[in-house]
Every structure is written in C-alpha cells, then in structure tokens.
Design a protein around this motif. Structure first.
Motif, mmCIF file in Angstrom:
data_model
loop_
_atom_site.group_PDB
_atom_site.id
_atom_site.type_symbol
_atom_site.label_atom_id
_atom_site.label_comp_id
_atom_site.label_asym_id
_atom_site.label_seq_id
_atom_site.Cartn_x
_atom_site.Cartn_y
_atom_site.Cartn_z
ATOM 1 N N THR A 194 0.792 -1.289 0.060
ATOM 2 C CA THR A 194 0.101 -0.438 0.245
ATOM 3 C C THR A 194 0.819 1.431 -0.204
ATOM 4 N N GLU A 195 2.135 1.052 0.648
ATOM 5 C CA GLU A 195 3.051 2.289 1.017
ATOM 6 C C GLU A 195 3.765 2.311 -0.617
ATOM 7 N N LEU A 196 3.760 1.326 -0.901
ATOM 8 C CA LEU A 196 4.731 1.448 -2.152
ATOM 9 C C LEU A 196 3.702 2.579 -3.459
ATOM 10 N N ALA A 197 2.632 2.061 -3.789
ATOM 11 C CA ALA A 197 1.769 2.086 -4.734
ATOM 12 C C ALA A 197 0.970 4.209 -4.216
ATOM 13 N N PHE A 198 1.473 3.891 -2.794
ATOM 14 C CA PHE A 198 1.203 5.250 -2.619
ATOM 15 C C PHE A 198 2.568 6.479 -3.259
ATOM 16 N N TYR A 199 3.685 6.098 -2.556
ATOM 17 C CA TYR A 199 4.445 6.786 -3.498
ATOM 18 C C TYR A 199 4.750 6.457 -5.098
ATOM 19 N N ARG A 200 4.547 6.000 -5.744
ATOM 20 C CA ARG A 200 4.200 5.751 -6.853
ATOM 21 C C ARG A 200 2.958 6.414 -7.782
ATOM 22 N N SER A 201 2.087 6.354 -7.484
ATOM 23 C CA SER A 201 1.597 7.462 -7.015
ATOM 24 C C SER A 201 0.433 8.890 -7.605
ATOM 25 N N PHE A 202 1.504 9.377 -6.489
ATOM 26 C CA PHE A 202 1.041 10.354 -6.001
ATOM 27 C C PHE A 202 1.470 11.839 -5.972
#
Ligand SMILES: Nc1ncnc2c1ncn2[C@@H]1O[C@H](COP(=O)(O)OP(=O)(O)OP(=O)(O)O)[C@@H](O)[C@H]1O
Ligand SMILES: O=P(O)(O)O[C@@H]1[C@H](O)[C@H](O)[C@@H](OP(=O)(O)O)[C@H](OP(=O)(O)O)[C@H]1O
Length: 333
Positions: free
Chosen positions: A89-97
């Motif tokens: 979840t945290e990785l997905a956030f950093y990739r998208s933000f």
C-alpha cells in the motif's frame, strides 16, 4: 468497499527497475554489518554507508536487531517495505502521488527516489526499501514532533483483528478525544542539556494538557520550570510558519477527494538555532509521512484527517495567541 491503491505490479520488479534508474546493479549487492553502520556494496566500486537514523522519533526502529529505517550520508532515508499489504500500500502510494497532487501540495511529502534492495537492519537479508528524502539531514539539532492525525487510525477495509488493535491504541491515547495524538518527539534545549526525548510509554500516556505543554516546549528556549515560548511568533506564526503551512494543507483537505490518509502523521521539524542565528527564513518544515494505510477516496473528502487537522491547528493557534498576550503583558510591566 474502498479500493486499495495496490495494483498488480510485483514489488521486486520495481526494485530492479529503481536500481537501474539509479544506475545501480542490485545483483551485485554485498552487505556487511558493523555496530550501527551497515556498509552496502551496491556495485563493485560504489559503497553506501547505511546508519540507524539519529533523529527518528517514532515508528519501527532499527535497533536491537529489529526491522527499521536506515539513512545514508547523502540525505536519503530508507524505509523497509513490510511484507504484508502495508508495504504494498505504501509503495503504491509513493508511486502514484506525484501525478495526483497539485503542485503546491507536493512539497508536503518527502521526495521519493524509488525503491532499492538494501540489507535489512534485522539481519534477514536483502529487502526492498523505499528511498525517501531524509527530512532531517543537514540539521545538527532538529526538534521534531510526529503527530498522528485522525480520530481513527484504521481503514474500514482493515481486518477485524487490526481494527480492534488500532481502536485500543486510539482509545488509550488522545486520538479519540482530540482527533490526533503525538506519536513521538524530540525537543532540543541547549548544548548543555541536549534533547528531551520522552520514552514511547510516556508519550502514549499524554493527556490534552500534556499536548499543550509539549507544543509550548517545542517553541521555547527553556523547558523548565515554565517554557518561555520565545520562538512561537517565528516558528508557529509568520508567513511561512507552521500555522500558515497547516492552513494551506487544510484548504487542500477541504476539497481533495483523491486519498484517505488513515494513520498518517504530520512531521513538524524546526531548527531553533536557525532562529537564533537570525536567518531570515528559519528552518520550519511540515511533512506528511506514513502511507501504509492510505486508500483511494473515491470522491469523498477525508473527514477523518480533516477533523484531526482542524483540532491540531486549534491547539497550535492557542499557543501562538497566548504567547502574544504574554508578550503584550510583559511590555506593560
Ligand atoms: N523521510 C523521512 N526523513 C526523516 N525521518 C523520517 C522520514 N520518514 C519517517 N521518519 C522518521 O521515522 C519515524 C517513523 O516513520 P513512519 O511513521 O513512516 O514509520 P512506521 O514504522 O510506519 O511507523 P508506525 O509504527 O507509526 O506505523 C518518524 O516519526 C520520523 O521520526
Ligand atoms: O501508536 P502505537 O501505540 O505505538 O501503535 C503502533 C501504531 O498504531 C502503528 O501505526 C502500527 O504500525 P502500522 O501502522 O504499520 O500498522 C503499530 O503496529 P505494529 O506494532 O503491528 O507494527 C502499532 O504498534
């Protein structure tokens, strides 16, 4: 049911990709560990010294053989990806933000440099880490507050067990009553007395009055017997002070329907010496960190975060107002 941010992309593919992007070859990694320093050979001729962060105030820590973040000497912070969905979840956030946030809001987040395989601090071997900007680098004696925002720290999608555990923590702290809790802190006082860095247990037991006192100490030159709040107008006030930055963030939260930031923290960083040195712009930073429970908002505002942020702003404003009143009173005496 809200959609999580996690796509189908494999974490390990991303690490190889990041290493390539950064001109590094993960297949050549070799790591040796020595006390608090971990020396990683990323390519045969390129060494990175990993250390336990000196200024970490909360969260999982890389001490006593535990899994926790590391820093290097070039201003980067390596946060280990947890094995479960918190990591993805945290990785997905950093990739998208960065593509989803307005430009003026991006500065509230640490810079994300991709991921990298790094020898984990618990000795379990190579593990993907988020490579982030180390917000504390370049500061000798930063004072730091980690404030977990929201009157609930769990996502409605979480498992019943997780919700029960988080709820217990929320009820035992000021999370439920104030809409935020201080998760950790360090306050620099002076060369002689160093830092005040209360233990986790003490921080967890803070009442609303303790929170007020901490916010006063944060902007004082002395901690005892009565904090003088002499830096309040420069650090909380002013056009680039903490209050202004929090209000800018609040204005965005009143409108944004992109993310719900469960269990996310505001990290406040200040350098009192920069005020004493008369720098025209004192070092005052407000950052958002910890996105292990951030989910898509699906068109609904993040009222949990927004409410907590408003409550925190009120606490900060009161310290600022009280310090102005004290200054006026002192000028009449
Ligand atoms: N980019 C950064 N630069 C410098 N320090 C950081 C950074 N990100 C986090 N920290 C430090 O690490 C601490 C923990 O960060 P974070 O909340 O991301 O970790 P965590 O282990 O997921 O925490 P938790 O157990 O609360 O979920 C923060 O309180 C702060 O002191
Ligand atoms: O604030 P406290 O009382 O220290 O409680 C911790 C806090 O809720 C963290 O957010 C959580 O980590 P995650 O956000 O990563 O779930 C951690 O869980 P953990 O110990 O299971 O990692 C808790 O122990």
């Amino acid at each position: 049911m809200k959609r999580s941010l996690v796509g189908s992309t494999n974490v390990f593919y991303s690490n190889r990709h990041a290493c390539q992007t950064m001109g590094m070859a993960s297949s050549h990694s070799r790591v040796t560990s020595h006390q608090n320093v971990i020396r990683s050979q990323v390519t045969p001729s390129f060494y990175i010294m990993f250390k336990i962060p000196k200024h970490q105030v909360a969260g999982h820590q890389a001490i006593d053989g535990n899994l926790g973040p590391l820093v290097d000497d070039s201003g980067r912070f390596y946060k280990p990806l947890q094995d479960d969905e918190r990591g993805t979840t945290e990785l997905a956030f950093y990739r998208s933000f960065s593509s989803k946030l307005p430009h003026h809001i991006r500065g509230f987040f640490p810079v994300f440099y991709g991921t990298q395989l790094v020898e984990a601090s618990d000795g379990s071997g190579l593990r993907p880490h988020l490579v982030l900007q180390d917000i504390t680098s370049n500061h000798l004696n930063p004072s730091i507050l980690d404030v977990k925002i929201g009157s609930r720290t769990w996502s409605p999608e979480a498992s019943e067990d997780y919700i029960q555990k988080a709820l217990e923590g929320d009820r035992l702290t000021t999370t439920v009553t104030l809409g935020f809790r201080i998760s950790g802190l360090q306050i620099y006082e002076s060369k002689e007395s160093g830092y005040w860095k209360p233990a986790r247990k003490e921080v967890k037991s803070f009442s609303a009055d303790d929170v007020r006192l901490v916010l006063r100490k944060f902007v004082s030159s002395n901690l005892e017997p009565e904090p003088d709040c002499c830096f309040a107008s420069t650090i909380y006030g002013g056009c680039s002070g903490i209050l202004e930055q929090l209000l800018e963030l609040k204005a965005w939260f009143e409108d944004q329907t992109v993310y719900h930031f469960h269990s996310c923290s505001l990290l406040l960083l200040i350098d009192k010496e920069s005020v004493l040195n008369g720098r025209t712009v004192p070092f005052v930073e407000v950052k958002l960190i910890d996105f292990a429970h951030t989910v898509e908002a699906e068109g609904v505002i993040d009222h949990n975060f927004l409410g907590g942020l408003c409550s925190f702003i009120k606490f900060v404003s009161e310290v600022l107002t009280d310090s102005k009143v004290s200054t006026i009173q002192a000028s009449f005496n």
